[in-house]
Design a protein around this motif. Structure first.
Motif, PDB file in Angstrom:
ATOM      1  N   ILE A  28      47.395  51.553  38.404  1.00 47.69           N
ATOM      2  CA  ILE A  28      46.876  50.207  38.140  1.00 47.69           C
ATOM      3  C   ILE A  28      45.392  50.277  37.769  1.00 47.69           C
ATOM      4  N   ALA A  29      44.651  51.063  38.517  1.00 42.59           N
ATOM      5  CA  ALA A  29      43.214  51.219  38.255  1.00 42.59           C
ATOM      6  C   ALA A  29      42.980  51.764  36.852  1.00 42.59           C
ATOM      7  N   SER A  30      43.758  52.756  36.483  1.00 40.24           N
ATOM      8  CA  SER A  30      43.616  53.362  35.161  1.00 40.24           C
ATOM      9  C   SER A  30      43.900  52.347  34.057  1.00 40.24           C
ATOM     10  N   GLU A  31      44.954  51.561  34.237  1.00 39.38           N
ATOM     11  CA  GLU A  31      45.302  50.545  33.235  1.00 39.38           C
ATOM     12  C   GLU A  31      44.200  49.497  33.090  1.00 39.38           C
ATOM     13  N   LEU A  32      43.635  49.080  34.220  1.00 41.69           N
ATOM     14  CA  LEU A  32      42.626  48.022  34.189  1.00 41.69           C
ATOM     15  C   LEU A  32      41.218  48.534  33.948  1.00 41.69           C
ATOM     16  N   GLY A  33      41.045  49.836  33.999  1.00 40.54           N
ATOM     17  CA  GLY A  33      39.710  50.404  33.787  1.00 40.54           C
ATOM     18  C   GLY A  33      38.772  50.157  34.956  1.00 40.54           C
ATOM     19  N   VAL A  34      39.343  50.177  36.172  1.00 40.03           N
ATOM     20  CA  VAL A  34      38.550  49.991  37.386  1.00 40.03           C
ATOM     21  C   VAL A  34      38.823  51.163  38.331  1.00 40.03           C
ATOM     22  N   SER A  35      38.112  51.187  39.451  1.00 43.39           N
ATOM     23  CA  SER A  35      38.316  52.269  40.421  1.00 43.39           C
ATOM     24  C   SER A  35      39.516  51.968  41.320  1.00 43.39           C
ATOM     25  N   ARG A  36      40.098  53.023  41.896  1.00 45.44           N
ATOM     26  CA  ARG A  36      41.197  52.841  42.835  1.00 45.44           C
ATOM     27  C   ARG A  36      40.759  52.054  44.068  1.00 45.44           C
ATOM     28  N   PRO A  37      39.547  52.324  44.619  1.00 47.90           N
ATOM     29  CA  PRO A  37      39.117  51.508  45.755  1.00 47.90           C
ATOM     30  C   PRO A  37      39.031  50.005  45.420  1.00 47.90           C
ATOM     31  N   LEU A  38      38.684  49.663  44.185  1.00 52.26           N
ATOM     32  CA  LEU A  38      38.649  48.252  43.799  1.00 52.26           C
ATOM     33  C   LEU A  38      40.057  47.663  43.825  1.00 52.26           C
ATOM     34  N   VAL A  39      41.037  48.416  43.368  1.00 53.78           N
ATOM     35  CA  VAL A  39      42.425  47.949  43.411  1.00 53.78           C
ATOM     36  C   VAL A  39      42.841  47.717  44.860  1.00 53.78           C
ATOM     37  N   SER A  40      42.460  48.612  45.735  1.00 51.73           N
ATOM     38  CA  SER A  40      42.763  48.458  47.160  1.00 51.73           C
ATOM     39  C   SER A  40      42.140  47.173  47.715  1.00 51.73           C
ATOM     40  N   ARG A  41      40.902  46.919  47.362  1.00 50.70           N
ATOM     41  CA  ARG A  41      40.231  45.689  47.818  1.00 50.70           C
ATOM     42  C   ARG A  41      40.913  44.449  47.241  1.00 50.70           C
ATOM     43  N   MET A  42      41.367  44.548  46.003  1.00 48.66           N
ATOM     44  CA  MET A  42      42.055  43.417  45.377  1.00 48.66           C
ATOM     45  C   MET A  42      43.378  43.128  46.097  1.00 48.66           C
ATOM     46  N   LEU A  43      44.083  44.173  46.500  1.00 49.36           N
ATOM     47  CA  LEU A  43      45.331  43.979  47.232  1.00 49.36           C
ATOM     48  C   LEU A  43      45.075  43.334  48.596  1.00 49.36           C
ATOM     49  N   ARG A  44      44.006  43.758  49.266  1.00 51.33           N
ATOM     50  CA  ARG A  44      43.637  43.140  50.549  1.00 51.33           C
ATOM     51  C   ARG A  44      43.276  41.664  50.347  1.00 51.33           C
ATOM     52  N   GLU A  45      42.554  41.382  49.273  1.00 47.12           N
ATOM     53  CA  GLU A  45      42.176  40.000  48.988  1.00 47.12           C
ATOM     54  C   GLU A  45      43.410  39.159  48.671  1.00 47.12           C
ATOM     55  N   ALA A  46      44.351  39.736  47.947  1.00 43.70           N
ATOM     56  CA  ALA A  46      45.587  39.016  47.629  1.00 43.70           C
ATOM     57  C   ALA A  46      46.344  38.662  48.904  1.00 43.70           C
ATOM     58  N   ARG A  47      46.358  39.568  49.860  1.00 41.61           N
ATOM     59  CA  ARG A  47      46.992  39.268  51.155  1.00 41.61           C
ATOM     60  C   ARG A  47      46.220  38.182  51.887  1.00 41.61           C
ATOM     61  N   ARG A  48      44.896  38.290  51.899  1.00 41.82           N
ATOM     62  CA  ARG A  48      44.054  37.326  52.608  1.00 41.82           C
ATOM     63  C   ARG A  48      44.229  35.917  52.041  1.00 41.82           C
ATOM     64  N   LEU A  49      44.376  35.815  50.723  1.00 43.59           N
ATOM     65  CA  LEU A  49      44.510  34.513  50.064  1.00 43.59           C
ATOM     66  C   LEU A  49      45.944  33.976  50.101  1.00 43.59           C
ATOM     67  N   GLY A  50      46.881  34.763  50.598  1.00 45.64           N
ATOM     68  CA  GLY A  50      48.262  34.313  50.672  1.00 45.64           C
ATOM     69  C   GLY A  50      49.066  34.546  49.409  1.00 45.64           C
ATOM     70  N   ILE A  51      48.500  35.271  48.451  1.00 47.53           N
ATOM     71  CA  ILE A  51      49.251  35.636  47.244  1.00 47.53           C
ATOM     72  C   ILE A  51      50.369  36.599  47.637  1.00 47.53           C
ATOM     73  N   VAL A  52      50.054  37.483  48.564  1.00 45.22           N
ATOM     74  CA  VAL A  52      51.013  38.454  49.087  1.00 45.22           C
ATOM     75  C   VAL A  52      51.238  38.134  50.556  1.00 45.22           C
ATOM     76  N   GLU A  53      52.498  38.076  50.930  1.00 43.36           N
ATOM     77  CA  GLU A  53      52.873  37.922  52.329  1.00 43.36           C
ATOM     78  C   GLU A  53      53.834  39.047  52.651  1.00 43.36           C
ATOM     79  N   ILE A  54      53.539  39.783  53.701  1.00 47.53           N
ATOM     80  CA  ILE A  54      54.407  40.884  54.092  1.00 47.53           C
ATOM     81  C   ILE A  54      55.186  40.446  55.323  1.00 47.53           C
ATOM     82  N   ARG A  55      56.491  40.564  55.232  1.00 47.98           N
ATOM     83  CA  ARG A  55      57.368  40.165  56.330  1.00 47.98           C
ATOM     84  C   ARG A  55      58.243  41.352  56.704  1.00 47.98           C
ATOM     85  N   ILE A  56      58.341  41.612  57.971  1.00 48.75           N
ATOM     86  CA  ILE A  56      59.184  42.688  58.470  1.00 48.75           C
ATOM     87  C   ILE A  56      60.383  42.061  59.163  1.00 48.75           C
TER      88      ILE A  56
END
Length: 73
Positions: A28-56
């Motif tokens: 994903i980072a390579s496609e977007l031209g960003v760093s892998r740590p930025l992608v990780s932060r974006m995924l955390r932000e998506a969870r924080r904002l409720g875009i992603v909900e993880i249910r077990i």
């Protein structure tokens, strides 16, 4: 489209790539031209904002806690 909408769309895109398409953060980072740590932060932000909900779905959830604890020993 304002900056916030653009940001939400980008977070949603990254989340879909990672969780639905099983792409790696590096891909994903390579496609977007960003760093892998930025992608990780974006995924955390998506969870924080409720875009992603993880249910077990725990098949043991209905059983008493004591029974589960005894099995773990």
């Amino acid at each position: 489209m304002n900056i916030r909408q653009d940001r939400l769309q980008r977070l949603t895109y990254v989340a879909r790539c990672y969780y639905e398409q099983a792409r790696t953060q590096n891909e994903i980072a390579s496609e977007l031209g960003v760093s892998r740590p930025l992608v990780s932060r974006m995924l955390r932000e998506a969870r924080r904002l409720g875009i992603v909900e993880i249910r077990i779905n725990d098949p043991e959830q209905g059983k008493p806690l004591l029974e589960m604890a005894m099995r773990l020993e």
